[in-house]
Write a protein that holds these residues in place. Structure first.
Motif, mmCIF file in Angstrom:
data_model
loop_
_atom_site.group_PDB
_atom_site.id
_atom_site.type_symbol
_atom_site.label_atom_id
_atom_site.label_comp_id
_atom_site.label_asym_id
_atom_site.label_seq_id
_atom_site.Cartn_x
_atom_site.Cartn_y
_atom_site.Cartn_z
ATOM 1 N N HIS A 1 -29.936 44.613 77.027
ATOM 2 C CA HIS A 1 -30.333 45.633 76.051
ATOM 3 C C HIS A 1 -28.725 45.207 75.385
ATOM 4 C CE1 HIS A 1 -30.726 49.096 74.016
ATOM 5 N NE2 HIS A 1 -29.878 48.937 73.354
ATOM 6 N N SER B 1 -44.989 44.686 77.627
ATOM 7 C CA SER B 1 -43.775 44.429 77.000
ATOM 8 C C SER B 1 -44.256 42.897 76.576
ATOM 9 C CB SER B 1 -42.411 44.028 77.496
ATOM 10 O OG SER B 1 -42.491 45.826 77.709
ATOM 11 N N HIS C 1 -28.097 49.281 69.341
ATOM 12 C CA HIS C 1 -28.703 47.610 69.858
ATOM 13 C C HIS C 1 -27.008 46.922 69.911
ATOM 14 C CE1 HIS C 1 -32.429 48.252 70.287
ATOM 15 N NE2 HIS C 1 -32.692 47.106 71.064
ATOM 16 N N SER D 1 -36.780 56.762 73.419
ATOM 17 C CA SER D 1 -35.299 56.447 72.578
ATOM 18 C C SER D 1 -33.529 57.608 73.333
ATOM 19 C CB SER D 1 -34.894 56.242 72.045
ATOM 20 O OG SER D 1 -36.037 54.751 71.848
ATOM 21 N N GLU E 1 -33.636 51.764 67.830
ATOM 22 C CA GLU E 1 -31.961 52.931 68.167
ATOM 23 C C GLU E 1 -30.955 51.972 68.303
ATOM 24 O OE1 GLU E 1 -33.865 52.519 72.253
ATOM 25 O OE2 GLU E 1 -33.117 51.035 72.693
ATOM 26 N N HIS F 1 -39.885 47.666 73.781
ATOM 27 C CA HIS F 1 -38.260 48.354 74.543
ATOM 28 C C HIS F 1 -38.723 48.953 75.502
ATOM 29 C CE1 HIS F 1 -36.262 51.383 74.053
ATOM 30 N NE2 HIS F 1 -36.383 52.749 74.250
ATOM 31 N N GLY G 1 -41.965 49.827 69.588
ATOM 32 C CA GLY G 1 -40.786 49.423 69.467
ATOM 33 C C GLY G 1 -40.160 50.607 69.828
ATOM 34 N N ALA G 2 -38.856 50.615 68.716
ATOM 35 C CA ALA G 2 -37.571 51.587 68.516
ATOM 36 C C ALA G 2 -37.456 51.274 68.385
ATOM 37 C CB ALA G 2 -37.098 52.095 70.202
ATOM 38 N N ASP H 1 -36.136 46.075 68.170
ATOM 39 C CA ASP H 1 -37.259 46.158 69.264
ATOM 40 C C ASP H 1 -38.736 46.590 68.456
ATOM 41 O OD1 ASP H 1 -35.290 46.423 70.984
ATOM 42 O OD2 ASP H 1 -35.973 48.212 71.715
#
Length: 268
Positions: free
Chosen positions: A177, A157, A45, A84, A43, A126, A40-41, A54
């Motif tokens: 997102h 995903s 949100h 990202s 980052e 992600h 995922g990530a 994520d």
């Protein structure tokens, strides 16, 4: 579930919770057949969701699948990083260079292949990881098929495994997102990750449509669809060398599907 659960006869969902003896015997005894590698990530949100959404949501879905399919499935989450760069304007976002990220994911899959696992699903949370993987997945699959002819590697995903069901519930393309889809799932599965005060401060946002009840249904769709996909992998399906659908291609498909046909225009 802690690591001691294996000693009481119940396989844990995460690979790190096994002892080396337990893992070795689960593979050699034919009980452990598939690994889900959650990626995922970390980052931004928006202001209302925690930045680990994520990777946390991908791991949540993967672990729930492992619990349902125990002892045949185990989960590994090798990195909290994703690709990202497009969010680095927001402080707190972490990003990996593509080469470094590819290396970690590839090496994780290769480690399991060397230890006798023959089915690996990389389950992504992600959207920014999709297009880069799209460009390299087929090469990875060919490498592993050459090295281990019965090896099956796939990448998806979690929202793509039942996209139509999810989009019927939220009424727009998923995942978005920090909008309705992700926020609803967080309200249900990761409630500690939602800042309700910040969410209420953005009236009119798609995120304000989110509900815990909707999140429960969306999470169940993702878990059920992923579990079914894994069952089918174990039955010998989904062995195609595939090229994934990128975010841009899905957007163009969604746009094309939203244009009224001449018949509908005439009848309106």
């Amino acid at each position: 579930m802690n690591a001691s659960s294996t000693r009481t006869g119940k396989a844990p969902p995460l690979v790190g919770q096994y002892t080396r003896k337990e893992f070795r015997e689960a593979v050699s005894g034919g009980r452990l057949k598939c690994v889900i590698v959650a990626v995922g990530a970390t980052e931004q949100h928006a202001d209302h969701l925690a930045m680990d959404h994520d990777i946390a949501m991908a791991t949540h879905v993967a672990v729930e699948v492992a619990k349902r399919l125990t002892p045949a499935v185990v989960v590994a989450a090798p990195t909290i990083l994703g690709l990202s760069e497009h969010h680095m304007i927001h402080a707190g976002t972490l990003t990996a260079s593509p080469g470094a990220w590819f290396s970690v994911v590839f090496d994780t899959v290769a480690s399991f292949a060397r230890h006798g696992i023959r089915n690996v699903l990389v389950l992504n949370g992600h959207a920014g990881n999709e297009a880069p993987v799209d460009g390299i997945l087929r090469q990875w699959q060919q490498y592993f098929r050459t090295s281990y002819p019965d090896f099956n590697l796939q990448f998806h995903s979690y929202w793509n495994l039942d996209r139509s069901g999810a989009e019927q519930l939220v009424g727009v393309a998923v995942p978005g997102h920090a909008h309705d889809y992700e926020t609803s799932m967080a309200l249900y599965a990761l409630p500690e990750n939602v800042d309700h005060q910040a969410l209420a401060a953005v009236p009119g946002s798609l995120a304000t449509l989110a509900t815990k009840e909707k999140g429960a249904r969306l999470t169940e769709l993702a878990v059920e669809a992923t579990a079914q996909y894994v069952v089918e992998m174990l039955a010998g399906e989904h062995r195609e060398l595939r090229r994934g659908t990128t975010s841009g291609e899905r957007y163009r498909q969604a746009q094309a599907n939203s244009v009224p046909s001449p018949v509908s225009i005439q009848s309106s």
